[in-house]
Design a protein around this motif. Structure first.
Motif, PDB file in Angstrom:
ATOM      1  N   GLN A 248       0.852  -1.088  -0.175  1.00 51.37           N
ATOM      2  CA  GLN A 248      -0.194   0.226   0.066  1.00 51.37           C
ATOM      3  C   GLN A 248       0.817   1.432   0.120  1.00 51.37           C
ATOM      4  OE1 GLN A 248      -2.923  -0.210   3.103  1.00 51.37           O
ATOM      5  NE2 GLN A 248      -3.695  -2.114   2.516  1.00 51.37           N
ATOM      6  N   ASP A 249       0.278   2.213  -0.638  1.00 55.72           N
ATOM      7  CA  ASP A 249       1.044   3.775  -0.682  1.00 55.72           C
ATOM      8  C   ASP A 249       0.635   4.160   0.366  1.00 55.72           C
ATOM      9  OD1 ASP A 249       1.810   6.219  -1.002  1.00 55.72           O
ATOM     10  OD2 ASP A 249       0.830   6.610  -2.759  1.00 55.72           O
ATOM     11  N   ARG A 250       1.633   4.436   1.438  1.00 54.93           N
ATOM     12  CA  ARG A 250       1.345   4.864   3.125  1.00 54.93           C
ATOM     13  C   ARG A 250       1.165   6.314   2.901  1.00 54.93           C
ATOM     14  NH1 ARG A 250       3.844   0.677   7.191  1.00 54.93           N
ATOM     15  NH2 ARG A 250       3.330  -1.233   5.820  1.00 54.93           N
ATOM     16  N   SER A 251       1.530   7.255   1.784  1.00 58.21           N
ATOM     17  CA  SER A 251       1.130   8.371   1.749  1.00 58.21           C
ATOM     18  C   SER A 251      -0.368   8.575   1.726  1.00 58.21           C
ATOM     19  CB  SER A 251       2.013   9.208   0.700  1.00 58.21           C
ATOM     20  OG  SER A 251       1.287   8.619  -0.677  1.00 58.21           O
ATOM     21  N   ARG A 252      -1.331   7.522   1.233  1.00 60.16           N
ATOM     22  CA  ARG A 252      -2.504   7.876   1.074  1.00 60.16           C
ATOM     23  C   ARG A 252      -3.284   7.406   2.327  1.00 60.16           C
ATOM     24  NH1 ARG A 252      -4.811   4.922  -3.895  1.00 60.16           N
ATOM     25  NH2 ARG A 252      -6.545   6.330  -3.544  1.00 60.16           N
ATOM     26  N   TRP A 253      -2.670   7.047   3.250  1.00 58.75           N
ATOM     27  CA  TRP A 253      -3.191   6.932   4.623  1.00 58.75           C
ATOM     28  C   TRP A 253      -3.673   8.171   5.450  1.00 58.75           C
ATOM     29  CZ3 TRP A 253       0.071   2.543   7.417  1.00 58.75           C
ATOM     30  CH2 TRP A 253       0.048   1.391   6.641  1.00 58.75           C
ATOM     31  N   HIS A 254      -4.699   8.077   5.791  1.00 55.90           N
ATOM     32  CA  HIS A 254      -5.514   9.363   6.581  1.00 55.90           C
ATOM     33  C   HIS A 254      -4.685   9.568   8.005  1.00 55.90           C
ATOM     34  CE1 HIS A 254      -8.879  10.068   3.924  1.00 55.90           C
ATOM     35  NE2 HIS A 254      -8.411   8.875   3.526  1.00 55.90           N
ATOM     36  N   ARG A 255      -3.524  10.480   8.043  1.00 54.00           N
ATOM     37  CA  ARG A 255      -2.842  10.464   9.122  1.00 54.00           C
ATOM     38  C   ARG A 255      -3.468  11.220  10.186  1.00 54.00           C
ATOM     39  NH1 ARG A 255       1.031   6.976   9.625  1.00 54.00           N
ATOM     40  NH2 ARG A 255       1.796   6.475   7.299  1.00 54.00           N
ATOM     41  N   GLU A 256      -4.631  12.246  10.233  1.00 52.15           N
ATOM     42  CA  GLU A 256      -5.193  12.788  10.964  1.00 52.15           C
ATOM     43  C   GLU A 256      -6.076  11.825  11.793  1.00 52.15           C
ATOM     44  OE1 GLU A 256      -7.979  12.699   7.538  1.00 52.15           O
ATOM     45  OE2 GLU A 256      -6.098  12.925   7.989  1.00 52.15           O
ATOM     46  N   GLU A 257      -6.594  10.500  11.115  1.00 49.99           N
ATOM     47  CA  GLU A 257      -7.653   9.725  11.650  1.00 49.99           C
ATOM     48  C   GLU A 257      -6.668   8.577  12.603  1.00 49.99           C
ATOM     49  OE1 GLU A 257      -9.823   7.816   8.625  1.00 49.99           O
ATOM     50  OE2 GLU A 257     -10.931   9.676   8.494  1.00 49.99           O
ATOM     51  N   ILE A 258      -5.458   8.481  12.006  1.00 49.65           N
ATOM     52  CA  ILE A 258      -4.240   7.802  12.763  1.00 49.65           C
ATOM     53  C   ILE A 258      -4.020   8.300  14.062  1.00 49.65           C
ATOM     54  CG2 ILE A 258      -2.040   6.643  12.657  1.00 49.65           C
ATOM     55  CD1 ILE A 258      -2.491   6.129   9.770  1.00 49.65           C
ATOM     56  N   GLY A 259      -3.637   9.680  13.910  1.00 50.94           N
ATOM     57  CA  GLY A 259      -3.328  10.775  14.880  1.00 50.94           C
ATOM     58  C   GLY A 259      -4.305  10.548  16.080  1.00 50.94           C
ATOM     59  N   GLU A 260      -5.491  10.440  15.729  1.00 52.91           N
ATOM     60  CA  GLU A 260      -6.723  10.740  16.843  1.00 52.91           C
ATOM     61  C   GLU A 260      -6.827   9.283  17.537  1.00 52.91           C
ATOM     62  OE1 GLU A 260     -11.385  10.864  17.073  1.00 52.91           O
ATOM     63  OE2 GLU A 260     -10.610  11.184  15.192  1.00 52.91           O
ATOM     64  N   ALA A 261      -6.434   8.181  16.663  1.00 54.24           N
ATOM     65  CA  ALA A 261      -6.529   6.793  17.312  1.00 54.24           C
ATOM     66  C   ALA A 261      -5.056   6.608  18.369  1.00 54.24           C
ATOM     67  CB  ALA A 261      -6.497   5.532  16.256  1.00 54.24           C
ATOM     68  N   LEU A 262      -3.947   7.108  17.877  1.00 50.42           N
ATOM     69  CA  LEU A 262      -3.042   6.885  18.755  1.00 50.42           C
ATOM     70  C   LEU A 262      -3.128   7.650  20.077  1.00 50.42           C
ATOM     71  CD1 LEU A 262      -0.121   7.296  16.182  1.00 50.42           C
ATOM     72  CD2 LEU A 262      -0.991   5.069  17.186  1.00 50.42           C
TER      73      LEU A 262
END
Length: 432
Positions: A248-262
């Motif tokens: 997967q192209d990790r630049s397409r992951w939604h980093r704001e959602e990952i940040g909220e989860a973390l």
């Protein structure tokens, strides 16, 4: 989006819960609220004042009109038992009553999911039917039967307390996660991802966290769903084909959602990575977080993931968890170690295509090509979705043509089943 549409998304669940408590009849409350929204379409200006108050007042009037017209108020009002005992402290409104009623263990899991999506999620019967690949008539009948059972069985419209709350809370979390899992691991069809259904589950997860603010497993469930949902744009290729996690192209992951989860995980974790997580949702979220924080696929901390799966297996004792653990162990210690963990799972997982796909990949990496081809064949017999079938066919054809394999097996984080549709305690395929 119109003012009516915005009000529907924002206020449906709260208004339906309030009306149900007042009228003691879920059917009457829903029909009256639908009438109120229909009236709003014709009556509202572009920017109405206090939409929820207008809708609630209109729905009450429509309910009273129905009761008077049909002259059955005396029979209708007692249909739903409303418990007068005090609610647990910290419950801000009626929505949690509604969710606990929809998820009562007396209802089948299919009925709980449908009723939760209809009443708490605000989806139409047609939308729910489309999500679960059944006709609108079938889904309408399923929802109607569930409502009748609530009335006829005298299922109390209340939030349980004490030990009952702990037991029922687990069922509520499971229903919400089941809805999410159906969005990322559908039982059949030509779509591998239903992002809209997953988004509805996340909305329900946010509601549960709001209503149960001191519950770490509610935090864990929301974090888990956000971490998987954050990768939605990278899971499929240009033609709708499955793209495995390493590719997967990790630049397409939604980093704001990952940040909220973390942030959610950091707020509830009492120690270091994976230390003393109290429940399965937090453990699964910790596993998903290991994938999310790895900058590249080769940076993934597979030994940490294998340890977390070991702890999850101690809690869940699930064959599905063992399957996922086998994948992680194979990455951390080698395919032979992973294959050993699959021994004995044939009886419980023999009908699940991801079990056979995992065996095929591990056998392939060990050079046992003939056995791998046979395992791919078994996986193809069991697979339900068209994109996964196409992926397995391509893997088998690559092996038959003696092309070198690449990447881990496709079954990290596979969903499990506890019935005709329900899943187990692991999340959507993390390798997708």
């Amino acid at each position: 989006m119109t003012a009516v549409e915005q009000a529907y998304r924002r206020h449906w669940a709260r208004l339906l819960a309030l009306l149900t408590a007042e009228l003691r009849d879920l059917d009457l409350a829903e029909e009256s609220l639908q009438d109120a929204f229909a009236a709003a379409v014709a009556a509202w200006p572009p920017e109405p004042d206090n939409p929820p108050a207008w809708l609630l007042t209109t729905a009450r009037r429509r309910a009273l009109s129905r009761l008077r017209r049909e002259a059955v108020a005396a029979r209708k009002l007692p249909l739903l038992v409303v418990d007068d005992r005090p609610e647990p402290a910290g419950i801000p409104d009626e929505r949690l009553r509604l969710i606990f009623t929809c998820c009562h263990p007396a209802l089948s899991m299919e009925a709980r999911v449908a009723l939760t999506l209809r009443c708490a999620g605000g989806l139409t019967t047609r939308e729910i039917a489309r999500s679960f690949l059944v006709s609108e008539t079938t889904m309408a009948a399923r929802i109607t039967r569930a409502k009748k059972k609530i009335a006829q069985a005298g299922i109390p419209y209340r939030i349980p307390a004490g030990p009952e709350l702990a037991g029922r809370r687990d069922g509520v979390l499971a229903v919400v996660y089941l809805i999410f899992t159906e969005g990322y691991a559908p039982t059949g069809g030509d779509r591998l991802i239903r992002a809209d259904l997953a988004a509805e589950a996340i909305a329900l997860g946010r509601m549960l966290r709001e209503l149960l603010p001191a519950d770490p497993e509610a935090d864990g469930l929301l974090a888990l769903m956000l971490l998987h949902h954050a990768r939605r744009d990278a899971r499929l290729g240009p033609s709708g084909e499955l793209v495995r996690l390493p590719d997967q192209d990790r630049s397409r992951w939604h980093r704001e959602e990952i940040g909220e989860a973390l942030s959610l995980l950091e707020a509830v974790r009492p120690g270091g990575p994976g230390d003393r997580f109290p429940g399965p949702y937090l453990l699964q979220a910790a596993i998903a977080a290991e994938h999310a924080v790895a900058g590249r696929a080769e940076d993934t901390d597979w030994p940490a993931i294998a340890r977390l799966y070991g702890r999850l297996e101690e809690i869940a004792g699930s064959a599905v968890v063992r399957l996922n653990r086998a994948v992680a162990v194979a990455e951390a210690e080698g395919p032979e170690a992973g294959l050993e963990l699959l021994d004995g799972l044939d009886g419980t997982m023999g009908r699940h295509h991801l079990f056979h796909a995992t065996r095929a990949e591990l056998l392939r990496r060990l050079g046992r090509d003939r056995e791998a081809l046979d395992a791919y064949g078994r996986a193809l017999e069991a697979v339900g979705t068209d994109p996964e079938r196409a992926f397995l066919l391509s893997r088998r054809e690559d092996l038959a043509a003696c092309r070198p394999p690449a990447g881990p097996p496709p079954s990290v984080g596979v969903p499990g089943r506890t019935g005709p549709r329900p899943r187990g305690v692991t999340g959507p395929p993390a390798a997708r």
